[in-house]
Motif scaffolding. Structure first.
Motif, PDB file in Angstrom:
ATOM      1  N   PRO A   1       0.800  -1.195  -0.099  1.00  0.00           N
ATOM      2  CA  PRO A   1      -0.238   0.100  -0.110  1.00  0.00           C
ATOM      3  C   PRO A   1       0.912   0.931   0.203  1.00  0.00           C
ATOM      4  O   PRO A   1       0.280   2.626  -0.563  1.00  0.00           O
ATOM      5  CB  PRO A   1      -0.851   0.546   1.215  1.00  0.00           C
ATOM      6  CG  PRO A   1      -0.240  -0.112   2.165  1.00  0.00           C
ATOM      7  CD  PRO A   1       1.279  -1.288   1.463  1.00  0.00           C
ATOM      8  N   THR A   2       2.235   1.027   0.735  1.00  0.00           N
ATOM      9  CA  THR A   2       2.958   2.503   0.789  1.00  0.00           C
ATOM     10  C   THR A   2       3.889   2.563  -0.390  1.00  0.00           C
ATOM     11  O   THR A   2       4.433   1.286  -0.837  1.00  0.00           O
ATOM     12  CB  THR A   2       3.361   3.082   2.028  1.00  0.00           C
ATOM     13  OG1 THR A   2       3.889   1.410   2.044  1.00  0.00           O
ATOM     14  CG2 THR A   2       1.949   2.572   2.932  1.00  0.00           C
ATOM     15  N   SER A   3       4.702   3.235  -0.022  1.00  0.00           N
ATOM     16  CA  SER A   3       6.025   3.439  -1.010  1.00  0.00           C
ATOM     17  C   SER A   3       7.339   2.878  -0.382  1.00  0.00           C
ATOM     18  O   SER A   3       8.159   3.572  -0.566  1.00  0.00           O
ATOM     19  CB  SER A   3       6.564   4.648  -1.805  1.00  0.00           C
ATOM     20  OG  SER A   3       6.041   5.509  -1.374  1.00  0.00           O
ATOM     21  N   SER A   4       7.782   3.041   0.933  1.00  0.00           N
ATOM     22  CA  SER A   4       8.538   2.475   1.884  1.00  0.00           C
ATOM     23  C   SER A   4       9.368   1.325   1.045  1.00  0.00           C
ATOM     24  O   SER A   4      10.887   1.809   1.883  1.00  0.00           O
ATOM     25  CB  SER A   4       7.993   2.605   3.259  1.00  0.00           C
ATOM     26  OG  SER A   4       8.150   0.815   3.289  1.00  0.00           O
ATOM     27  N   MET A   5       9.470   0.407   0.177  1.00  0.00           N
ATOM     28  CA  MET A   5      10.263  -0.166  -0.369  1.00  0.00           C
ATOM     29  C   MET A   5      10.503   0.397  -1.956  1.00  0.00           C
ATOM     30  O   MET A   5      11.256  -0.973  -2.664  1.00  0.00           O
ATOM     31  CB  MET A   5       9.484  -2.031   0.099  1.00  0.00           C
ATOM     32  CG  MET A   5       9.646  -2.672   1.498  1.00  0.00           C
ATOM     33  SD  MET A   5      11.299  -2.137   1.787  1.00  0.00           S
ATOM     34  CE  MET A   5      11.793  -4.551   0.342  1.00  0.00           C
ATOM     35  N   GLU A   6      10.146   1.456  -1.916  1.00  0.00           N
ATOM     36  CA  GLU A   6      10.834   1.669  -3.269  1.00  0.00           C
ATOM     37  C   GLU A   6      11.980   1.536  -3.250  1.00  0.00           C
ATOM     38  O   GLU A   6      12.650   1.814  -2.773  1.00  0.00           O
ATOM     39  CB  GLU A   6       9.507   2.778  -4.134  1.00  0.00           C
ATOM     40  CG  GLU A   6       8.160   2.846  -4.068  1.00  0.00           C
ATOM     41  CD  GLU A   6       7.951   3.006  -5.376  1.00  0.00           C
ATOM     42  OE1 GLU A   6       8.657   3.011  -6.488  1.00  0.00           O
ATOM     43  OE2 GLU A   6       6.275   2.983  -5.024  1.00  0.00           O
TER      44      GLU A   6
ATOM     45  N   ASP B   1      -0.485   0.009 -11.601  1.00  0.00           N
ATOM     46  CA  ASP B   1      -0.070   1.192 -11.203  1.00  0.00           C
ATOM     47  C   ASP B   1      -0.862   2.152 -10.953  1.00  0.00           C
ATOM     48  O   ASP B   1      -1.897   2.245 -11.825  1.00  0.00           O
ATOM     49  CB  ASP B   1       0.943   1.970 -12.628  1.00  0.00           C
ATOM     50  CG  ASP B   1       1.883   3.258 -12.301  1.00  0.00           C
ATOM     51  OD1 ASP B   1       0.779   4.171 -11.215  1.00  0.00           O
ATOM     52  OD2 ASP B   1       2.912   3.861 -12.812  1.00  0.00           O
ATOM     53  N   PRO B   2      -1.392   1.976  -9.293  1.00  0.00           N
ATOM     54  CA  PRO B   2      -2.165   3.463  -9.092  1.00  0.00           C
ATOM     55  C   PRO B   2      -3.114   4.575  -9.779  1.00  0.00           C
ATOM     56  O   PRO B   2      -3.453   4.664  -9.841  1.00  0.00           O
ATOM     57  CB  PRO B   2      -2.341   3.207  -7.833  1.00  0.00           C
ATOM     58  CG  PRO B   2      -0.680   3.656  -7.662  1.00  0.00           C
ATOM     59  CD  PRO B   2      -0.348   2.178  -8.803  1.00  0.00           C
ATOM     60  N   ASN B   3      -1.298   5.140 -10.694  1.00  0.00           N
ATOM     61  CA  ASN B   3      -1.540   6.700 -10.936  1.00  0.00           C
ATOM     62  C   ASN B   3      -1.304   6.624 -12.929  1.00  0.00           C
ATOM     63  O   ASN B   3      -1.979   6.789 -13.458  1.00  0.00           O
ATOM     64  CB  ASN B   3       0.088   7.116 -11.562  1.00  0.00           C
ATOM     65  CG  ASN B   3       0.059   7.537  -9.670  1.00  0.00           C
ATOM     66  OD1 ASN B   3      -0.818   8.155  -8.778  1.00  0.00           O
ATOM     67  ND2 ASN B   3       1.226   6.978  -8.796  1.00  0.00           N
TER      68      ASN B   3
ATOM     69  N   ASP C   1       1.694  -3.596  -6.053  1.00  0.00           N
ATOM     70  CA  ASP C   1       2.099  -4.385  -6.597  1.00  0.00           C
ATOM     71  C   ASP C   1       1.499  -5.770  -5.779  1.00  0.00           C
ATOM     72  O   ASP C   1       1.140  -5.218  -3.807  1.00  0.00           O
ATOM     73  CB  ASP C   1       3.353  -4.829  -5.938  1.00  0.00           C
ATOM     74  CG  ASP C   1       4.787  -4.760  -6.919  1.00  0.00           C
ATOM     75  OD1 ASP C   1       4.190  -4.419  -8.157  1.00  0.00           O
ATOM     76  OD2 ASP C   1       5.858  -4.591  -6.529  1.00  0.00           O
ATOM     77  N   TYR C   2       0.590  -7.061  -5.568  1.00  0.00           N
ATOM     78  CA  TYR C   2       0.283  -8.028  -5.457  1.00  0.00           C
ATOM     79  C   TYR C   2       1.325  -8.682  -5.202  1.00  0.00           C
ATOM     80  O   TYR C   2       1.640  -9.885  -5.970  1.00  0.00           O
ATOM     81  CB  TYR C   2      -0.636  -8.620  -6.005  1.00  0.00           C
ATOM     82  CG  TYR C   2      -1.794  -7.350  -6.001  1.00  0.00           C
ATOM     83  CD1 TYR C   2      -3.228  -7.432  -4.938  1.00  0.00           C
ATOM     84  CD2 TYR C   2      -2.069  -6.243  -6.926  1.00  0.00           C
ATOM     85  CE1 TYR C   2      -4.109  -6.277  -5.370  1.00  0.00           C
ATOM     86  CE2 TYR C   2      -2.820  -5.320  -7.142  1.00  0.00           C
ATOM     87  CZ  TYR C   2      -3.419  -5.468  -5.845  1.00  0.00           C
ATOM     88  OH  TYR C   2      -5.003  -4.606  -6.592  1.00  0.00           O
TER      89      TYR C   2
END
Length: 504
Positions: free
Chosen positions: A150-155, A484-486, A162-163
């Motif tokens: 749900p968040t970008s902490s592991m980008e 990609d949510p965007n 990602d699922y």
């Protein structure tokens, strides 16, 4: 793993013992229920199922499902075909099997002589649904579970959208703390905001079955959020309850339901699930110097796609969005001055940006040593640490004593009180645990240190400390879908290159 293969079939001996009288009604010897593994062979003979079923009893966690089927077939031998009767046989064999064996009116019927029951259409569907739910629940609880990022902490290692499939058997699956819960949801019932999906009539202690391996440095690990034991229903996953209390005060957080909702206490297995990279293992001494992690005084291996926050200064122009997209730069903000932009960059993206003629300067954000940030663990002014300069800090290891002082107690206080359930008191001189003055504490669990690859946009161990071993859920194995949510469906929403990719 050998323990697991032997232990689970052996554990089926226990409910089988309660079939002593049932065995005798089936013209077998009651004492045959007492012999491990042999009793399962006799069980299959009584219900007239093929002996190859025996082999399936040695497959971890599949054997649970197989034994349930065997119990259903056994109660059918007493003409018990209703759902509630078969439910009793599976869930309460300790009571139901002795009842069938000792009650004179209950007669064993050989499966070959038993008339076939014709199921109604609705019963066929009910049986199919129950079969699917039970099988999926066993798989989800003990083998493999799907998660979403749900968040970008592991980008850029793991992207928003990602699922994942997370292997629980890699480190060994945990016995659920709250086994009575609504299937396929985590802590809240579908369609509600704060209705619990579980009941706590039965609470089981922590136990982890043997796995294939232990947690290693740089593994992508899914775990229960350590400070998620108490939550505000208005801020369930994005803001810690303890942060709210520090900022607004306990009285306001508990009384102002309009802004904070209800305050809910959750068991370990119902805390929010996080995914981060394991940086420090039990027994490591960790420090961070100008963003570089050191383990036991040696620079740690950095994840390949590690990224930080940079100030990018241009000639006043903006970088073409197509270039940003090509370089996979997704987190961008405007600075306070014209021509200034804040980007989250990997080393590779930084090097490519530096080649652009319009880019004049790229500077990394770095919080200098000694610039204390109160939100950084252990949230104590005696430790003037920040996200970029931190430690040194010892990561506790099971059964290895920690020397305690009034100064280092803030580091280990939550471990002693919350994670391991001790009563802790402190006076001006002494540390008192469970009524005894002590200068050491010996942890019952191993502890881990987790950090995101997106180091300047990750709520991780730098903010909430250690992750106990009973919070470890599993290892992220592969991405089966990435959206990609965007972007729209026809503009690259599906990230085809990430489908079925291994998490590294």
């Amino acid at each position: 793993m050998l323990e697991l293969i032997i232990f689970l079939p052996l554990s089926f001996t226990i409910p089988t013992i309660f079939a002593w009288a049932v065995f005798e009604k089936a013209d077998r010897k009651g004492w045959e229920t007492l012999i491990p593994f042999y009793n399962l062979y006799v069980f299959l003979k009584i219900i007239q199922k093929p002996i190859w079923w025996m082999a399936l009893l040695f497959f971890p966690f599949l054997n649970i499902f197989m034994y349930m089927l065997m119990l259903v077939e056994l109660v059918k031998c007493f003409n018990k075909f209703s759902l509630w009767q078969q439910f009793l046989g599976v869930v309460l064999p300790f009571f139901y099997l002795p009842y069938l064996g000792m009650k004179k009116d209950e007669v064993y019927i050989d499966p070959s002589d038993r008339p076939k029951m014709k199921k109604s259409f609705s019963r066929e569907w009910v049986d199919a649904i129950i079969f699917a739910v039970v099988a999926a629940t066993i798989i989800r609880t003990f083998l493999l579970e799907a998660y979403t990022i749900p968040t970008s902490s592991m980008e850029k290692s793991l992207l928003v959208g990602d699922y994942l499939f997370v292997s629980k058997i890699t480190y060994g699956p945990k016995v659920p703390n709250t086994p009575l819960s609504f299937p396929f949801v985590h802590h809240t019932l579908p369609g509600t905001k704060d209705v619990k999906s579980y009941v706590e009539w039965i609470k089981l202690p922590f136990y982890r079955f043997p796995g294939f391996k232990n947690v290693k440095h740089n593994d992508a690990v899914v775990f229960n959020y350590p400070t998620g034991d108490t939550v505000s229903t208005r801020f369930q996953s994005n803001v810690s309850y303890y942060t709210l209390v520090n900022e607004y005060g306990r009285k306001k957080v508990w009384s102002d339901k309009r802004n904070f909702g209800d305050i809910v206490v959750r068991p370990v297995d119902k805390k929010e699930n996080y995914v981060k990279r394991c940086i420090g293992l039990p027994g490591d001494t960790l420090s961070i110097v100008n963003r570089q992690v050191y383990l036991n005084g040696v620079p740690a291996d950095n994840p390949k796609k590690l990224q930080y926050q940079y100030m990018v200064t241009t000639d006043g122009s903006s970088v073409n969005p197509k270039i940003l997209d090509k370089l996979d730069i997704t987190e961008t903000f405007r600075g306070n001055k014209p021509g200034q932009f804040v980007y989250m960059l990997t080393n590779e993206a930084k090097e490519e940006l530096e080649k652009l003629s319009l880019v004049k300067k790229i500077e990394i954000f770095n919080e200098i040593a000694g610039n204390w940030k109160p939100e950084i663990f252990p949230n104590d002014s005696a430790y003037k640490w920040n996200r970029d300069n931190f430690g040194p800090l010892y990561i506790p290891k099971k059964d290895v004593p920690i020397n305690l002082t009034n100064k280092n107690l803030p580091i280990y206080e939550r471990l002693i009180k919350t994670y391991e359930g001790n009563h802790l008191e402190v006076d001006s001189v002494n540390v008192i645990i469970n009524g005894e003055v002590t200068t050491t504490y010996t942890p019952k669990f191993d502890y881990y240190w987790m950090m995101g690859d997106n180091r300047h946009n990750s709520a991780d161990s730098r903010y909430w400390g250690f992750v106990p071993e009973d919070h470890i859920v599993g290892r992220a194995e592969f991405t089966w879908l990435s959206l990609d949510p965007n972007k729209s469906l026809f503009d690259g929403k599906i990230r085809w290159d990430r489908l079925f990719s291994i998490v590294r």
